[in-house]
Structures are given as C-alpha cells and as structure tokens.
Design a protein around this motif. Structure first.
Motif, mmCIF file in Angstrom:
data_model
loop_
_atom_site.group_PDB
_atom_site.id
_atom_site.type_symbol
_atom_site.label_atom_id
_atom_site.label_comp_id
_atom_site.label_asym_id
_atom_site.label_seq_id
_atom_site.Cartn_x
_atom_site.Cartn_y
_atom_site.Cartn_z
ATOM 1 N N THR A 42 0.708 -1.391 -0.206
ATOM 2 C CA THR A 42 -0.314 -0.462 -0.015
ATOM 3 C C THR A 42 0.888 1.383 0.147
ATOM 4 O O THR A 42 0.317 2.142 -0.240
ATOM 5 N N SER A 59 5.193 -6.900 -3.881
ATOM 6 C CA SER A 59 5.000 -6.278 -2.642
ATOM 7 C C SER A 59 4.871 -4.730 -3.746
ATOM 8 O O SER A 59 4.399 -3.623 -3.464
ATOM 9 N N SER A 105 2.850 -2.409 -5.765
ATOM 10 C CA SER A 105 2.202 -1.450 -4.988
ATOM 11 C C SER A 105 1.774 -0.125 -5.608
ATOM 12 O O SER A 105 0.985 0.807 -5.806
#
Length: 192
Positions: A32, A164, A168
């Motif tokens: 995120t 990740s 993102s």
C-alpha cells in the motif's frame, strides 16, 4: 581433530507468531505504500479530468503545458526517490527498521493529505506526490532484512516483499477507479 564448539553459531530459533505478523504486516505496508510513484500513469487521466495544472492552458481543453507539469512532477519525484535511498539507509542504520518505517509511513500519510488538497492549491500536487513518492522506497528498505526471520524461507519472504513493492504501483489504479466512480479527489486521497 575435535571441533571447537565455542566458535559455532547457535542454530536460529524457530519462527514465532510475532515473526509471521511482522512479515505479513510488512507485505501489506509495502503493497500500500512503497511503489506509489510508479503507478502515476494510472492517475494522470483523473488529474487531467479534475483540471490539475489547467491554469497554464489558454483553452478549455487539455494542453501541452498541463501535461508537461504532470510529467515534470513525476520525473522530479522518481529522480529524488532514487537519491533518497542512500540517506534512508543511513537513517535505517541509526534508528532501526521500526522507527524508520513508522516515520516514513507517517510521511506517506501526510503526503496523501497534502496531495488531496491539489484542487485548491496546485503546489499541493507536487509536494504531496513528492512526499509519498520519496517515502516509499525508504519504507521498503526497512523490510529487506525480514527474510532473515524465516531462514528456511528467506527467499520466499524476500520475493513476497519485492512483489508487493512492484504491485503497489496498482494502488493508483484503484484510486483512479474510485475517482471515476464519483468519489471526490479530496475524499479519495485523504481516505487512503
């Protein structure tokens, strides 16, 4: 010849629930926060639609100067995020991964709040994007050693963290979809 046991490193302790939580939460944080700047192209149509940097245009249509401002904002941020990697390493060495990661997560949050003010003040687009763009790799650097928490699966943990980081960049796709569905710019980025 007998082995001197005083020079042998102890075997690592088995991973705990705490270690698992650290790795999973780090993957979520990386997903995120860390590669936001690289998903910028998904956000450009929404920024053009709400009139970001449109004051530089002579017509009601999208103009070259407007697109140049957005491109310049992206170029400046991606250049600075590469430069920020070295100082972030020094901060990481001095403060440790928890304090460094927490600080840069707060910087991302501040950047999002500032970026959300862009429609009222165009400088907020640049400054906010710069803050969360530069902070992302600094957060990622904090997670690089977490593969060591699971020595038998260090490669898998590191691959999940790197994946990740790469994934993102899709956050802006989701935020752009939220904007296209009618959510206001300020609410979308303040909420994120």
């Amino acid at each position: 010849e007998k082995l001197d046991e005083s020079n042998v490193l102890p075997s690592p302790s088995p991973p705990s629930c705490r270690d698992f939580f650290i790795v999973v939460s780090s993957i979520i944080v990386c997903l995120t926060n860390t590669g936001l700047a690289f998903g910028f192209s998904a956000l450009v149509p929404s920024l053009l639609k709400i009139g970001a940097f449109h004051d530089r245009c002579d017509t009601l249509k999208v103009c070259h100067q407007q697109v140049s401002c957005l491109t310049g904002m992206f170029s400046m941020t991606t250049s600075l995020l590469n430069i920020a990697a070295l100082p972030s390493g020094a901060i990481l060495d001095h403060c440790g991964p928890r304090a460094t990661g927490t600080f840069f997560c707060m910087v991302v949050a501040v950047g999002c709040v500032i970026f959300s003010q862009g429609p009222a003040n165009e400088l907020a687009y640049t400054f906010g994007f710069l803050l969360f763009g530069v902070s992302g790799p600094c957060i990622f650097n904090c997670t690089l050693s977490f593969g060591n928490l699971f020595p038998a699966r260090a490669g898998l943990v590191t691959a999940a963290l790197v994946g990740s980081f790469d994934a993102s960049s899709a956050v802006f796709v989701a935020l752009s979809l939220a904007l296209q569905s009618g959510l206001s710019f300020g609410v979308t980025f303040s909420g994120f």
